[in-house]
Enzyme design. Structure first.
Site, PDB file in Angstrom:
ATOM      1  N   ASN A   1      20.278  76.793  31.053  1.00 57.09           N
ATOM      2  CA  ASN A   1      19.316  76.064  30.722  1.00 57.09           C
ATOM      3  C   ASN A   1      19.901  74.657  29.800  1.00 57.09           C
ATOM      4  O   ASN A   1      19.001  74.113  29.224  1.00 57.09           O
ATOM      5  CB  ASN A   1      18.533  76.931  29.581  1.00 57.09           C
ATOM      6  CG  ASN A   1      19.035  77.098  28.307  1.00 57.09           C
ATOM      7  OD1 ASN A   1      20.271  77.238  28.239  1.00 57.09           O
ATOM      8  ND2 ASN A   1      18.451  77.790  27.576  1.00 57.09           N
TER       9      ASN A   1
ATOM     10  N   GLY B   1      25.295  73.718  27.334  1.00 54.13           N
ATOM     11  CA  GLY B   1      26.429  73.343  28.388  1.00 54.13           C
ATOM     12  C   GLY B   1      26.246  71.888  29.112  1.00 54.13           C
ATOM     13  O   GLY B   1      25.383  71.014  28.366  1.00 54.13           O
TER      14      GLY B   1
ATOM     15  N   LYS C   1      17.918  85.991  21.207  1.00 58.40           N
ATOM     16  CA  LYS C   1      17.132  86.267  22.430  1.00 58.40           C
ATOM     17  C   LYS C   1      17.891  86.335  23.575  1.00 58.40           C
ATOM     18  O   LYS C   1      17.681  87.137  24.315  1.00 58.40           O
ATOM     19  CB  LYS C   1      16.081  85.190  22.347  1.00 58.40           C
ATOM     20  CG  LYS C   1      14.736  85.258  21.442  1.00 58.40           C
ATOM     21  CD  LYS C   1      13.828  84.100  21.424  1.00 58.40           C
ATOM     22  CE  LYS C   1      12.929  84.029  22.560  1.00 58.40           C
ATOM     23  NZ  LYS C   1      12.079  82.929  22.714  1.00 58.40           N
TER      24      LYS C   1
ATOM     25  N   ASN D   1      16.782  91.174  30.851  1.00 61.73           N
ATOM     26  CA  ASN D   1      16.467  90.743  32.350  1.00 61.73           C
ATOM     27  C   ASN D   1      17.459  90.545  33.173  1.00 61.73           C
ATOM     28  O   ASN D   1      17.252  91.223  34.489  1.00 61.73           O
ATOM     29  CB  ASN D   1      15.977  89.073  32.074  1.00 61.73           C
ATOM     30  CG  ASN D   1      14.642  89.003  31.301  1.00 61.73           C
ATOM     31  OD1 ASN D   1      13.950  89.730  31.234  1.00 61.73           O
ATOM     32  ND2 ASN D   1      14.574  87.871  30.516  1.00 61.73           N
TER      33      ASN D   1
ATOM     34  N   ALA E   1      29.934  89.091  29.293  1.00 65.94           N
ATOM     35  CA  ALA E   1      30.623  88.254  28.232  1.00 65.94           C
ATOM     36  C   ALA E   1      30.541  88.809  27.135  1.00 65.94           C
ATOM     37  O   ALA E   1      29.718  88.597  26.269  1.00 65.94           O
ATOM     38  CB  ALA E   1      30.553  86.961  28.449  1.00 65.94           C
TER      39      ALA E   1
ATOM     40  N   TYR F   1      24.945  86.276  16.206  1.00 65.02           N
ATOM     41  CA  TYR F   1      25.878  86.179  17.164  1.00 65.02           C
ATOM     42  C   TYR F   1      26.406  87.481  17.503  1.00 65.02           C
ATOM     43  O   TYR F   1      26.474  88.357  18.560  1.00 65.02           O
ATOM     44  CB  TYR F   1      26.959  85.093  17.141  1.00 65.02           C
ATOM     45  CG  TYR F   1      27.736  84.976  18.203  1.00 65.02           C
ATOM     46  CD1 TYR F   1      27.411  84.585  19.573  1.00 65.02           C
ATOM     47  CD2 TYR F   1      29.250  85.118  18.307  1.00 65.02           C
ATOM     48  CE1 TYR F   1      28.281  84.221  20.550  1.00 65.02           C
ATOM     49  CE2 TYR F   1      30.157  85.278  19.213  1.00 65.02           C
ATOM     50  CZ  TYR F   1      29.596  84.553  20.434  1.00 65.02           C
ATOM     51  OH  TYR F   1      30.566  84.539  21.526  1.00 65.02           O
TER      52      TYR F   1
ATOM     53  N   LYS G   1      25.618  90.346  20.439  1.00 67.48           N
ATOM     54  CA  LYS G   1      26.705  90.790  21.383  1.00 67.48           C
ATOM     55  C   LYS G   1      27.002  92.366  21.253  1.00 67.48           C
ATOM     56  O   LYS G   1      27.114  93.117  22.434  1.00 67.48           O
ATOM     57  CB  LYS G   1      28.253  89.946  21.111  1.00 67.48           C
ATOM     58  CG  LYS G   1      28.255  88.437  21.478  1.00 67.48           C
ATOM     59  CD  LYS G   1      28.072  88.438  22.981  1.00 67.48           C
ATOM     60  CE  LYS G   1      27.924  86.842  23.273  1.00 67.48           C
ATOM     61  NZ  LYS G   1      27.897  86.795  24.665  1.00 67.48           N
TER      62      LYS G   1
ATOM     63  N   TYR H   1      22.348 100.977  30.421  1.00 65.73           N
ATOM     64  CA  TYR H   1      21.981 100.968  32.152  1.00 65.73           C
ATOM     65  C   TYR H   1      23.224 101.787  32.796  1.00 65.73           C
ATOM     66  O   TYR H   1      22.619 102.085  33.866  1.00 65.73           O
ATOM     67  CB  TYR H   1      21.945  99.500  32.338  1.00 65.73           C
ATOM     68  CG  TYR H   1      20.360  98.948  32.353  1.00 65.73           C
ATOM     69  CD1 TYR H   1      19.794  98.984  31.045  1.00 65.73           C
ATOM     70  CD2 TYR H   1      19.799  98.767  33.586  1.00 65.73           C
ATOM     71  CE1 TYR H   1      18.457  98.410  31.026  1.00 65.73           C
ATOM     72  CE2 TYR H   1      18.346  98.321  33.365  1.00 65.73           C
ATOM     73  CZ  TYR H   1      17.868  97.997  32.125  1.00 65.73           C
ATOM     74  OH  TYR H   1      16.603  97.785  32.066  1.00 65.73           O
TER      75      TYR H   1
END
Ligand code: NAD
Ligand code: UDP
Length: 329
Positions: free
Chosen positions: A35, A39, A94, A102, A117, A148, A152, A162
């Site tokens: 997004n 970056g 988020k 997702n 990561a 942060y 993580k 999962y």
């Protein structure tokens, strides 16, 4: 033979863009997603002309749809520098929670293997040095870095859930401080900060007394470690980093020598909860992946300095600041 298809999130960032290059080199079909919050498309624009590369401008904290099959997913989308995640704390939480959900859902749907990561920040301000994967960490959930670190840590927990509950093929890399070309000059991390200051003829800002340590890994070494981990059969976290530890003051002195600047090291206040020591124990990476870093700090810093010097002077002088004001919290 059909090309394997890989989705790389955070693809326009520092590490994501190097991963795109590596998987293009290995003849994968690369689907890049970003997004652009921290970056920069300039990091991957050389790939746009390739027939085995496509780019989606998308926020992964919203539902992620990718048409067609997927063999692998690399989830690297997340603000990564303290300056960035302090400016956009809610987006950071988020992407580490809604975003990973997702991506794991997508991996399950496509029957794809996913590598996420993670970071040495899961160890917080560690009480042991070096840090092995078995160490559970010393993290302040409500301090400024908590947005942060806890995102993580949640991301790792969700990924393991999962793996155990759905039998999903998952991999977790705990990345230690990595540097190299395509870091943003103004992302606030120590290496671009020092080199940028040296090039602009400013004093180098050492936070605190500079006795805190870090261990810096050159980006090519990290990418090789990630590549090996993806194709290994190991689902638990693996540290990837360079164990060559140095104090921040000594690091500043190295940058002064490298750049030949006549400026001085000056002291600024130490940020809250700044870890006092950090060094990876890479026994697992050595044993499981046959991996260890090859590029010395002297070599890596030289290449990185050349890269920063090659940037247009107006960009260096202006130190483009990212405008985060248009992003929804
Ligand atoms: P970076 O800021 O250069 O790259 C992150 C990329 O993710 C950016 O392109 C950004 O625009 C994108 N992004 C952020 N939120 C997004 C969202 N919601 N949807 C889509 N894209 C989004 O940072 P980096 O150094 O390349 O870090 C990449 C990953 O590696 C991060 O997950 C970071 O936590 C992890 N990591 C990096 C280091 C390091 O030393 N560089 C160390 C530990 C962990
Ligand atoms: N640091 C510094 N001067 C700067 C930027 C950072 O002394 O201009 C210090 C910072 O306080 C920390 C270390 O360098 O102790 C590494 O900081 P960075 O933000 O690169 O990474 P992290 O703290 O996440 O490891």
């Amino acid at each position: 033979m059909e090309r394997k298809r890989i989705l790389i999130t955070g693809a326009a960032g520092f590490l994501g863009s190097h991963l795109c290059d590596r998987f293009i080199k290995e003849d994968f079909y690369v689907i890049a997603m970003d997004n652009l919050i921290t970056g920069d498309l300039r990091n991957i624009e050389h790939l746009f002309k390739l027939e085995n590369f496509e780019f989606y401008h998308h926020d992964v904290s919203k539902f992620v749809h990718v048409p067609g099959e997927l063999d692998y997913i690399l989830h690297f989308a997340s603000p990564a520098s303290p300056i960035d995640y302090l400016k956009i704390p809610i987006q950071t939480l988020k992407v580490g929670s809604l975003g990973i959900h997702n991506l794991l859902g997508l991996a399950k749907d496509k029957n794809a293997r996913i590598l996420i990561a993670s970071t040495s920040e899961v160890y917080g301000d560690p009480n042991i040095n070096p840090q092995p994967e078995e160490y559970w960490g010393n993290v302040n959930p409500v301090g400024p870095r908590g947005v942060y670190d806890e995102a993580k840590r949640f991301q790792e927990a969700m990924t393991m859930a999962y793996h155990t509950f759905h039998g999903l093929e998952t991999r977790i890399v705990r990345i230690f401080n990595t540097y190299g070309p395509r870091m943003r000059l103004n992302d606030g991390r120590v290496l671009p900060a020092f080199i940028g200051q040296a090039i602009r003829g400013e004093d180098l800002t050492v936070f605190g007394d500079g006795s805190q340590t870090r261990s810096f890994c050159y980006v090519d070494d990290l990418i090789e470690g990630i590549y090996r981990l993806l194709f290994s059969d190991y689902a638990y976290p693996v540290n990837i980093g360079n164990p060559d530890e140095i104090t921040i003051r000594e690091f500043g002195e190295e940058i002064v020598k490298l750049t030949g600047t006549t400026q001085q090291l000056i002291t600024k206040p130490l940020p809250v909860d700044d870890p006092k020591q950090r060094r990876p124990d890479i026994t697992k990476a050595k044993e499981i992946l046959g991996w260890e870093p090859k590029v010395s700090r002297a070599e890596g810093l030289k290449i990185t300095y050349e890269y920063f010097k090659s940037l247009p002077m107006d960009l260096i002088e202006k130190v483009e600041h990212k405008d985060f004001s248009n992003y929804n919290k």
